[in-house]
Motif scaffolding. Structure first.
Motif, PDB file in Angstrom:
ATOM      1  N   GLY A 188      15.433  19.219   1.531  1.00 52.52           N
ATOM      2  CA  GLY A 188      14.359  19.441   2.495  1.00 52.52           C
ATOM      3  C   GLY A 188      12.976  19.421   1.878  1.00 52.52           C
ATOM      4  N   TRP A 189      12.888  19.261   0.564  1.00 47.85           N
ATOM      5  CA  TRP A 189      11.579  19.203  -0.092  1.00 47.85           C
ATOM      6  C   TRP A 189      10.832  17.966   0.381  1.00 47.85           C
ATOM      7  CZ3 TRP A 189       8.586  22.174  -3.208  1.00 47.85           C
ATOM      8  CH2 TRP A 189       9.155  23.378  -3.642  1.00 47.85           C
ATOM      9  N   LYS A 190       9.544  18.169   0.654  1.00 45.05           N
ATOM     10  CA  LYS A 190       8.691  17.071   1.097  1.00 45.05           C
ATOM     11  C   LYS A 190       7.660  16.792   0.024  1.00 45.05           C
ATOM     12  CE  LYS A 190       5.427  17.826   4.081  1.00 45.05           C
ATOM     13  NZ  LYS A 190       4.118  17.604   4.606  1.00 45.05           N
ATOM     14  N   VAL A 191       7.438  15.518  -0.237  1.00 45.37           N
ATOM     15  CA  VAL A 191       6.397  15.098  -1.168  1.00 45.37           C
ATOM     16  C   VAL A 191       5.346  14.349  -0.353  1.00 45.37           C
ATOM     17  CG1 VAL A 191       5.844  13.725  -3.217  1.00 45.37           C
ATOM     18  CG2 VAL A 191       8.076  14.867  -3.038  1.00 45.37           C
ATOM     19  N   ASP A 192       4.116  14.832  -0.406  1.00 50.66           N
ATOM     20  CA  ASP A 192       3.001  14.118   0.208  1.00 50.66           C
ATOM     21  C   ASP A 192       2.457  13.175  -0.852  1.00 50.66           C
ATOM     22  OD1 ASP A 192       3.167  15.500   2.645  1.00 50.66           O
ATOM     23  OD2 ASP A 192       1.879  17.107   1.899  1.00 50.66           O
ATOM     24  N   LEU A 193       2.603  11.888  -0.616  1.00 52.26           N
ATOM     25  CA  LEU A 193       2.086  10.881  -1.537  1.00 52.26           C
ATOM     26  C   LEU A 193       0.735  10.434  -1.004  1.00 52.26           C
ATOM     27  CD1 LEU A 193       5.492   9.149  -2.036  1.00 52.26           C
ATOM     28  CD2 LEU A 193       4.188  10.304  -3.808  1.00 52.26           C
ATOM     29  N   ILE A 194      -0.296  10.795  -1.731  1.00 58.66           N
ATOM     30  CA  ILE A 194      -1.679  10.583  -1.318  1.00 58.66           C
ATOM     31  C   ILE A 194      -2.226   9.385  -2.083  1.00 58.66           C
ATOM     32  CG2 ILE A 194      -3.977  11.639  -1.196  1.00 58.66           C
ATOM     33  CD1 ILE A 194      -2.341  14.398  -1.536  1.00 58.66           C
TER      34      ILE A 194
ATOM     35  N   ALA B 211       0.255  -2.906  -3.579  1.00 59.44           N
ATOM     36  CA  ALA B 211       1.190  -3.039  -2.460  1.00 59.44           C
ATOM     37  C   ALA B 211       2.599  -3.356  -2.972  1.00 59.44           C
ATOM     38  CB  ALA B 211       0.709  -4.110  -1.492  1.00 59.44           C
ATOM     39  N   GLU B 212       2.690  -4.229  -3.961  1.00 58.37           N
ATOM     40  CA  GLU B 212       4.008  -4.589  -4.488  1.00 58.37           C
ATOM     41  C   GLU B 212       4.666  -3.402  -5.196  1.00 58.37           C
ATOM     42  OE1 GLU B 212       7.381  -6.203  -4.715  1.00 58.37           O
ATOM     43  OE2 GLU B 212       5.771  -7.169  -3.600  1.00 58.37           O
ATOM     44  N   GLN B 213       3.912  -2.641  -5.953  1.00 62.03           N
ATOM     45  CA  GLN B 213       4.467  -1.447  -6.605  1.00 62.03           C
ATOM     46  C   GLN B 213       4.983  -0.457  -5.561  1.00 62.03           C
ATOM     47  OE1 GLN B 213       0.953  -0.392  -8.831  1.00 62.03           O
ATOM     48  NE2 GLN B 213       1.844  -1.092 -10.781  1.00 62.03           N
ATOM     49  N   LEU B 214       4.223  -0.295  -4.493  1.00 60.48           N
ATOM     50  CA  LEU B 214       4.617   0.638  -3.441  1.00 60.48           C
ATOM     51  C   LEU B 214       5.899   0.166  -2.751  1.00 60.48           C
ATOM     52  CD1 LEU B 214       3.832   3.264  -2.123  1.00 60.48           C
ATOM     53  CD2 LEU B 214       2.341   1.985  -0.578  1.00 60.48           C
ATOM     54  N   ARG B 215       5.978  -1.125  -2.421  1.00 62.49           N
ATOM     55  CA  ARG B 215       7.203  -1.680  -1.816  1.00 62.49           C
ATOM     56  C   ARG B 215       8.408  -1.475  -2.743  1.00 62.49           C
ATOM     57  NH1 ARG B 215       3.796  -6.015  -0.848  1.00 62.49           N
ATOM     58  NH2 ARG B 215       3.062  -6.067   1.285  1.00 62.49           N
ATOM     59  N   SER B 216       8.230  -1.762  -4.022  1.00 62.49           N
ATOM     60  CA  SER B 216       9.327  -1.601  -4.992  1.00 62.49           C
ATOM     61  C   SER B 216       9.769  -0.145  -5.078  1.00 62.49           C
ATOM     62  CB  SER B 216       8.900  -2.085  -6.374  1.00 62.49           C
ATOM     63  OG  SER B 216       8.681  -3.467  -6.374  1.00 62.49           O
TER      64      SER B 216
ATOM     65  N   ALA C 112       4.050   3.887   4.452  1.00 64.29           N
ATOM     66  CA  ALA C 112       3.530   3.835   3.086  1.00 64.29           C
ATOM     67  C   ALA C 112       2.481   2.731   2.948  1.00 64.29           C
ATOM     68  CB  ALA C 112       4.671   3.613   2.099  1.00 64.29           C
ATOM     69  N   LEU C 113       2.781   1.569   3.488  1.00 70.50           N
ATOM     70  CA  LEU C 113       1.839   0.449   3.392  1.00 70.50           C
ATOM     71  C   LEU C 113       0.579   0.696   4.229  1.00 70.50           C
ATOM     72  CD1 LEU C 113       4.413  -2.464   3.398  1.00 70.50           C
ATOM     73  CD2 LEU C 113       3.007  -1.687   1.463  1.00 70.50           C
ATOM     74  N   GLU C 114       0.740   1.357   5.358  1.00 73.61           N
ATOM     75  CA  GLU C 114      -0.422   1.717   6.182  1.00 73.61           C
ATOM     76  C   GLU C 114      -1.298   2.733   5.442  1.00 73.61           C
ATOM     77  OE1 GLU C 114      -2.793   1.569   9.738  1.00 73.61           O
ATOM     78  OE2 GLU C 114      -1.297   0.237   8.875  1.00 73.61           O
ATOM     79  N   ALA C 115      -0.664   3.684   4.778  1.00 72.75           N
ATOM     80  CA  ALA C 115      -1.415   4.667   3.990  1.00 72.75           C
ATOM     81  C   ALA C 115      -2.184   3.977   2.871  1.00 72.75           C
ATOM     82  CB  ALA C 115      -0.470   5.724   3.413  1.00 72.75           C
ATOM     83  N   LEU C 116      -1.569   2.992   2.243  1.00 72.63           N
ATOM     84  CA  LEU C 116      -2.243   2.245   1.187  1.00 72.63           C
ATOM     85  C   LEU C 116      -3.480   1.543   1.742  1.00 72.63           C
ATOM     86  CD1 LEU C 116      -2.251   1.251  -1.764  1.00 72.63           C
ATOM     87  CD2 LEU C 116      -0.839  -0.672  -0.996  1.00 72.63           C
ATOM     88  N   LYS C 117      -3.323   0.916   2.875  1.00 75.59           N
ATOM     89  CA  LYS C 117      -4.427   0.188   3.501  1.00 75.59           C
ATOM     90  C   LYS C 117      -5.582   1.120   3.887  1.00 75.59           C
ATOM     91  CE  LYS C 117      -4.674  -1.820   7.867  1.00 75.59           C
ATOM     92  NZ  LYS C 117      -4.029  -2.558   8.956  1.00 75.59           N
ATOM     93  N   LEU C 118      -5.246   2.314   4.382  1.00 76.83           N
ATOM     94  CA  LEU C 118      -6.257   3.253   4.880  1.00 76.83           C
ATOM     95  C   LEU C 118      -6.686   4.300   3.843  1.00 76.83           C
ATOM     96  CD1 LEU C 118      -4.751   3.893   8.436  1.00 76.83           C
ATOM     97  CD2 LEU C 118      -6.619   2.330   7.791  1.00 76.83           C
ATOM     98  N   GLU C 119      -6.096   4.217   2.639  1.00 75.67           N
ATOM     99  CA  GLU C 119      -6.317   5.242   1.613  1.00 75.67           C
ATOM    100  C   GLU C 119      -6.000   6.626   2.180  1.00 75.67           C
ATOM    101  OE1 GLU C 119     -10.304   4.646   0.031  1.00 75.67           O
ATOM    102  OE2 GLU C 119      -9.585   3.010  -1.227  1.00 75.67           O
ATOM    103  N   GLY C 120      -4.836   6.696   2.808  1.00 73.43           N
ATOM    104  CA  GLY C 120      -4.368   7.939   3.417  1.00 73.43           C
ATOM    105  C   GLY C 120      -3.198   8.510   2.651  1.00 73.43           C
TER     106      GLY C 120
END
Length: 171
Positions: free
Chosen positions: A68-74, A28-33, A50-58
């Motif tokens: 306009g490039w989109k990155v899906d961070l899974i 979570a801290e790495q993601l926030r940073s 981002a934090l919700e995705a981390l919690k749900l593994e989404g």
């Protein structure tokens, strides 16, 4: 780890796309940073998503507002296949940079899973194209193990038929 259409293109199934799929395994801290380090005038990303995705593994999105490039961070899932897929990633050179990329076997399996979830013929076409190019290098035992574990037999049969490749032909 680079996955999705960019990874399947790297492994032999080129396809135009306007997004990049990356699997990440942050705390979570790495993601926030990470989110806070992105210049807000260049990138759109929602820290809450981002934090919700981390919690749900989404997954969540990052958008380069200039291009306009989109990155899906899974977020890497905690299930056995996802952990093994992430551990098996390999480093390749792309555009002069070392980039971790999912193996061809793992891209095949992931494409079949996406096809099953979204009933997308495009995912199966990508997998079949990749299989045609990489059949001789594929670790068939590994693929078939995960096909059984993840119950992807229907998708696997469709991919093999479309590719015109059977395991016995590639051994």
């Amino acid at each position: 780890m680079l996955t999705g259409s960019f990874a399947s293109s790297y492994h032999g199934a080129p396809r135009a796309t306007q997004d990049i799929d990356l699997v990440i395994a942050p705390t979570a801290e790495q993601l926030r940073s990470f989110v806070r380090l992105l210049p807000r005038d260049e990138f759109y990303v929602d820290e809450g998503a981002a934090l919700e995705a981390l919690k749900l593994e989404g997954q969540f999105n990052l958008v380069d507002t200039r291009t306009g490039w989109k990155v899906d961070l899974i977020i890497r899932k905690s299930r056995p296949f996802s952990r093994e897929e992430f551990d098996r990633r390999t480093i390749v050179e792309l555009e002069g940079e070392d980039v971790p990329v999912a193996t061809p076997e793992d891209v095949l399996i992931a494409k079949m899973e996406w096809a099953r979830m979204g009933e997308s013929a495009r995912q199966l076409e990508d997998a079949a194209k990749m299989l045609r190019v990489r059949a001789q290098q594929i670790d068939w035992r590994y693929v078939e193990h995960w096909i059984r574990e993840l119950k992807l037999e229907v998708q696997w049969a469709a991919v093999q038929a479309a590719a015109g490749v059977q395991p016995t032909q590639a051994d």
